[in-house]
Structure formats: structure tokens, C-alpha cells
Design a protein around this motif. Sequence first.
Motif, mmCIF file in Angstrom:
data_model
loop_
_atom_site.group_PDB
_atom_site.id
_atom_site.type_symbol
_atom_site.label_atom_id
_atom_site.label_comp_id
_atom_site.label_asym_id
_atom_site.label_seq_id
_atom_site.Cartn_x
_atom_site.Cartn_y
_atom_site.Cartn_z
ATOM 1 N N ALA A 422 0.828 -1.207 0.000
ATOM 2 C CA ALA A 422 0.000 0.000 0.000
ATOM 3 C C ALA A 422 0.859 1.252 0.000
ATOM 4 O O ALA A 422 0.557 2.240 -0.680
ATOM 5 C CB ALA A 422 -0.924 -0.011 1.216
ATOM 6 N N GLY A 423 1.957 1.217 0.742
ATOM 7 C CA GLY A 423 2.854 2.367 0.800
ATOM 8 C C GLY A 423 3.535 2.653 -0.515
ATOM 9 O O GLY A 423 3.954 3.787 -0.783
ATOM 10 N N ALA A 424 3.644 1.622 -1.361
ATOM 11 C CA ALA A 424 4.210 1.810 -2.702
ATOM 12 C C ALA A 424 3.151 2.237 -3.712
ATOM 13 O O ALA A 424 3.415 2.262 -4.915
ATOM 14 C CB ALA A 424 4.876 0.513 -3.165
ATOM 15 N N ALA A 425 1.940 2.554 -3.212
ATOM 16 C CA ALA A 425 0.816 3.002 -4.054
ATOM 17 C C ALA A 425 0.419 1.931 -5.054
ATOM 18 O O ALA A 425 0.043 2.222 -6.193
ATOM 19 C CB ALA A 425 1.142 4.313 -4.753
ATOM 20 N N GLU A 426 0.476 0.659 -4.621
ATOM 21 C CA GLU A 426 0.110 -0.449 -5.484
ATOM 22 C C GLU A 426 -1.028 -1.247 -4.859
ATOM 23 O O GLU A 426 -1.375 -1.056 -3.690
ATOM 24 C CB GLU A 426 1.329 -1.352 -5.730
ATOM 25 N N ARG A 427 -1.609 -2.131 -5.655
ATOM 26 C CA ARG A 427 -2.719 -2.962 -5.196
ATOM 27 C C ARG A 427 -2.302 -4.423 -5.227
ATOM 28 O O ARG A 427 -1.606 -4.874 -6.139
ATOM 29 C CB ARG A 427 -3.947 -2.779 -6.092
ATOM 30 N N MET A 428 -2.740 -5.168 -4.227
ATOM 31 C CA MET A 428 -2.476 -6.597 -4.174
ATOM 32 C C MET A 428 -3.464 -7.333 -5.071
ATOM 33 O O MET A 428 -4.510 -6.798 -5.423
ATOM 34 C CB MET A 428 -2.600 -7.086 -2.726
ATOM 35 N N PRO A 429 -3.158 -8.577 -5.438
ATOM 36 C CA PRO A 429 -4.156 -9.381 -6.161
ATOM 37 C C PRO A 429 -5.436 -9.516 -5.345
ATOM 38 O O PRO A 429 -5.446 -9.337 -4.120
ATOM 39 C CB PRO A 429 -3.455 -10.727 -6.327
ATOM 40 N N ARG A 430 -6.519 -9.863 -6.029
ATOM 41 C CA ARG A 430 -7.816 -9.990 -5.375
ATOM 42 C C ARG A 430 -7.749 -10.968 -4.209
ATOM 43 O O ARG A 430 -7.079 -11.983 -4.272
ATOM 44 C CB ARG A 430 -8.866 -10.481 -6.372
ATOM 45 N N LYS A 431 -8.495 -10.633 -3.150
ATOM 46 C CA LYS A 431 -8.684 -11.533 -2.016
ATOM 47 C C LYS A 431 -7.355 -12.050 -1.480
ATOM 48 O O LYS A 431 -7.100 -13.239 -1.400
ATOM 49 C CB LYS A 431 -9.575 -12.715 -2.422
ATOM 50 N N SER A 432 -6.500 -11.116 -1.082
ATOM 51 C CA SER A 432 -5.167 -11.508 -0.633
ATOM 52 C C SER A 432 -5.113 -11.857 0.847
ATOM 53 O O SER A 432 -4.344 -12.724 1.242
ATOM 54 C CB SER A 432 -4.166 -10.386 -0.928
ATOM 55 N N THR A 433 -5.889 -11.170 1.658
ATOM 56 C CA THR A 433 -5.741 -11.305 3.107
ATOM 57 C C THR A 433 -7.088 -11.133 3.798
ATOM 58 O O THR A 433 -7.896 -10.294 3.396
ATOM 59 C CB THR A 433 -4.752 -10.247 3.638
ATOM 60 N N LEU A 434 -7.284 -11.908 4.839
ATOM 61 C CA LEU A 434 -8.480 -11.796 5.667
ATOM 62 C C LEU A 434 -8.057 -11.398 7.078
ATOM 63 O O LEU A 434 -7.267 -12.088 7.719
ATOM 64 C CB LEU A 434 -9.215 -13.141 5.702
ATOM 65 N N PHE A 435 -8.556 -10.245 7.536
ATOM 66 C CA PHE A 435 -8.304 -9.780 8.895
ATOM 67 C C PHE A 435 -9.523 -10.088 9.757
ATOM 68 O O PHE A 435 -10.657 -9.813 9.349
ATOM 69 C CB PHE A 435 -8.036 -8.269 8.915
ATOM 70 N N THR A 436 -9.304 -10.637 10.946
ATOM 71 C CA THR A 436 -10.407 -10.906 11.869
ATOM 72 C C THR A 436 -9.993 -10.522 13.292
ATOM 73 O O THR A 436 -8.803 -10.481 13.599
ATOM 74 C CB THR A 436 -10.806 -12.401 11.836
ATOM 75 N N PRO A 437 -10.991 -10.270 14.143
ATOM 76 C CA PRO A 437 -12.425 -10.248 13.839
ATOM 77 C C PRO A 437 -12.822 -8.968 13.101
ATOM 78 O O PRO A 437 -12.194 -7.927 13.278
ATOM 79 C CB PRO A 437 -13.076 -10.309 15.218
ATOM 80 N N LYS A 438 -13.854 -9.070 12.286
ATOM 81 C CA LYS A 438 -14.376 -7.907 11.592
ATOM 82 C C LYS A 438 -15.264 -7.106 12.544
ATOM 83 O O LYS A 438 -15.917 -7.687 13.415
ATOM 84 C CB LYS A 438 -15.195 -8.336 10.373
ATOM 85 N N PRO A 439 -15.295 -5.781 12.404
ATOM 86 C CA PRO A 439 -16.200 -4.997 13.247
ATOM 87 C C PRO A 439 -17.650 -5.410 13.025
ATOM 88 O O PRO A 439 -18.068 -5.673 11.900
ATOM 89 C CB PRO A 439 -15.946 -3.546 12.819
ATOM 90 N N ARG A 440 -18.406 -5.486 14.099
ATOM 91 C CA ARG A 440 -19.797 -5.927 14.045
ATOM 92 C C ARG A 440 -20.686 -4.770 13.606
ATOM 93 O O ARG A 440 -20.581 -3.644 14.113
ATOM 94 C CB ARG A 440 -20.242 -6.435 15.417
ATOM 95 N N THR A 441 -21.567 -5.028 12.683
ATOM 96 C CA THR A 441 -22.491 -4.010 12.186
ATOM 97 C C THR A 441 -23.659 -3.829 13.139
ATOM 98 O O THR A 441 -24.238 -4.816 13.618
ATOM 99 C CB THR A 441 -23.011 -4.403 10.793
ATOM 100 N N GLY A 442 -24.030 -2.590 13.394
ATOM 101 C CA GLY A 442 -25.176 -2.291 14.235
ATOM 102 C C GLY A 442 -24.838 -1.765 15.603
ATOM 103 O O GLY A 442 -25.709 -1.273 16.313
ATOM 104 N N LEU A 443 -23.575 -1.846 15.992
ATOM 105 C CA LEU A 443 -23.189 -1.328 17.299
ATOM 106 C C LEU A 443 -23.104 0.194 17.282
ATOM 107 O O LEU A 443 -23.471 0.855 18.256
ATOM 108 C CB LEU A 443 -21.857 -1.931 17.743
#
Length: 449
Positions: A422-443
Motif C-alpha cells: 500500500a505504501g508503494a501506491a500499489e494494489r495486491m491481487p484480489r482476495k489476498s488477506t483476511l483480517f479478523t475479527p471484523k467490526p460488528r455491524t449495528g453497534l
Amino acid sequence: MRLMVAPDAAVPVPAGLVLAPFRAARFTAAGPDLAALTSPPYDVIDEDGRTALEAAAEHNVVRLILPRDLSPAESPGEPDSRYDRAARTLREWLDAGILARDEAPALYVYEQEQDGHLQRGLVGALALADPDAGIVLPHENTMAGPVSDRLALTRATAANLEPIFLLYDGGGPASQVVAAAVTTPPIVDAHTDDGVTHRIWAIDDPAQLETIAADLLPRRAVIADGHHRYATYRHYQAERHAAGDGAGAWDFGLTFLVDATANGPQVHAIHRAVLGLTLADAVARAEGAFTVRRLTEAAGAGAGAGAGAPVDPAALLDELAKAGHDGHAFVISDDSDAYLLTAPAADLLARALPADRSAAFRGLDVTVAHLALITNVWGLEDRVGVVDYYHDAPAALAAARATGGVALLLNPTPVADVTAVAGAAERMPRKSTLFTPKPRTGLLIRPLD
């Protein structure tokens, strides 16, 4: 709020990383009743999950983020859309006291605990910036369809219903304020059925808010999750300025900002299932381009390729993790037999990886998987329907068995590598990384008024 207007720009330009307090709209329910009103993010909810959430509670937030189309009986001859339905529902819930606005603007400390892992950060209104400004850095590309959908919902509801998820390299005074806040009683404490405990504290003390603001301003953040929502924020901002509305709440977007150096997320790989390619062909084409080693015994599989008992995903991932310490490594399997691919040939990398891209991009496992293995060695088109994506290894292996294809298992991409790309202003291939836990919607919901 540390926004300045460039004389040649249509929208305000933030002076740096700005996270402003806001008056959240929150469900007035608490504990288990509150948990039943929340949902995962919209883009991980399938149709069965959507139906289950609707059945769980009359006021579940899924009715706002994934509203149903109106039937002819509900909207005879009217132009209303599912987005209008979401807008009416939001207004009705606010009017009825199902949702209520906090009295004072605040930043919110949001903590998630799952299986002993703590993720903690700040929820606030992020000042929007063009990626070229180097303040908010995306690492993936976006597609027009999801942005169009979220933009229509934002126009109708005039609200940020879900936060995006940002990571930054912190360790400063802002993180110290966050750590101090969690020693006090939370305003929200709820446990959701995915095994995550959610706690929230409000920070509205002016001195603490100023400490946070000063610490964050010179920093930059990477989008971990929510690229389409961030693009939506910026499209909506541009529309409002083009309409002559001037500066306003649309110059900011609801954001969960996490210090990756303290209580950051867990990082997982996203695995692939490559369709239309047998394991025998995949192995034959890989030999010579990679070092290939059979893992059948380690995987707990039967003796015959394609005919044995299912492999042991945990054993495969363990072998993969060990091999990954020494460089690029992948496991391919049809769920009956399995092979480890390591040490891609130098000439393969030279011809497959673009020389004009950064070393950070060319060094990613997912880059080698897509450009060298899938495209160059296997000769396949890298598109949906040829390469499908799964958040866990058992699902990828099951897809390979069901289709006669090959599961491609990867190691997680380290956060530092995501940040470097990201710092090199580039994009990774699709679906490269999954971060968890995801923030819960509705809080925490942010109405734009």
C-alpha cells in the motif's frame, strides 16, 4: 477538525489522518438483546445468513444494510426501492426509540475478544482523502457493482451504516488513551453468536480528544477491510460537493481505526479453488518450475490420487507454514492427495512478475500464486469462475473435490507486507488477506446530519 480547502479542489483536503468525534446512533437494547440486533458486515452475509438474521429479531440491522425489494402489494405504482425501504426503516427506528443518538460527539473505543485474542481501536469519523495523498492507503482494487449498491444505500439513508476497518502503525499517545479507557466500565458489553465479545467506551473529554488528534495527524493508515465502502464514501462526497452542498458530514466516513502494533487483528489466508484443472495436470505442469513434494502421508490421505479419503486440512496447513519460513510455498490438493510446491525457479519469476512493480508486490505469495503459478505455469485465465475464493481450507478442499479441480492453499500475508504494498501506491491481487475479527455491524451507526 483539521480540514483545509485547496483552492483548486472541489472537496476539502485533510491535513493528515483525522478521526473526528460524532454522535452515534445506537440500539437502546443491551446484552443478549443487543447482540440479536447486530450482524456481520454486509459483504460476508449469504442468503441463508440474511434470512436467519431477519428471523432472529424484528429490528436486526440486516434490514438496513441488506434491505429486501418491495413487493407489488407493498408499493403499488410507487417508485420506492429497497434503498427507500432502508431509509424509512432507519427513520422509524430512530423515531420509535429503537435507535437513539448519543447526546455528545465522541470517539468510541471498540474492543473485540475472541478465543483469548483482543482487538482494540477507535471508531470515529475519518476525514476522506484521495489515495494519492498518502494518508489512507488502499491495498486492493474495487469493482463498480458493490460501490454502486452501497452508494444508492447511502444516498437514501444519509447515513454510514457500517464502518470501514483501518490499520496504522501506532504505539503513541492515542493508544495510551485507548488503553486507559478500557479500565472503566463500558457503555456496551455484548456477546454475539460467532463467539466474539464486544465492548465499547465513549471518549468525549476535550483534552483526550485533542491528544488523540495530535498523535494521529502525521500518521497514515491502510485499509484492511472496506475498500468498496471507502470508495462509496468518496463518491458520495464528490456528489454532494458537485451539487453545491459545500463542506459537511459527507467529508467524513465511519471508520474503525486499529493500532496494528497493540491489540491488532489476526491475519488469515484466503485460499483458492482452481476449476477445470485436475491435480495430476497441476502437478505435471508445476514440475520443473517449482520443487514438488508429495504430502499424502502428512495430509492423512488415502494412497491413490483422487481416490483416497479426505485429507487433513490442519496437517496440510502445518506443512505449508513450516515451508513458508524459507520462501514461497503453496499446497495443492484435490482433497484426496496433496503436494507442496516450493522454490519457484528464478527464470519463472523473471518472466512472470512485472519488473516495473515494487519489490514488495513481487515478493508476495499471492502475487507468485496468481502471476507465476496460475497464469504462467498452469496457463489459466485469472478470473471468477476459474479461480474461486474461500476463507478456510476445508471449504476450498471441498470445492476441489466437488468440481474435480484443485485447491490452492496459501500462507497468510503478514500485515507488514500489506502495508509495504500500500505504501508503494500499489494494489495486491484480489482476495489476498483476511483480517479478523471484523467490526460488528449495528453497534455504532453514523447519521449524516
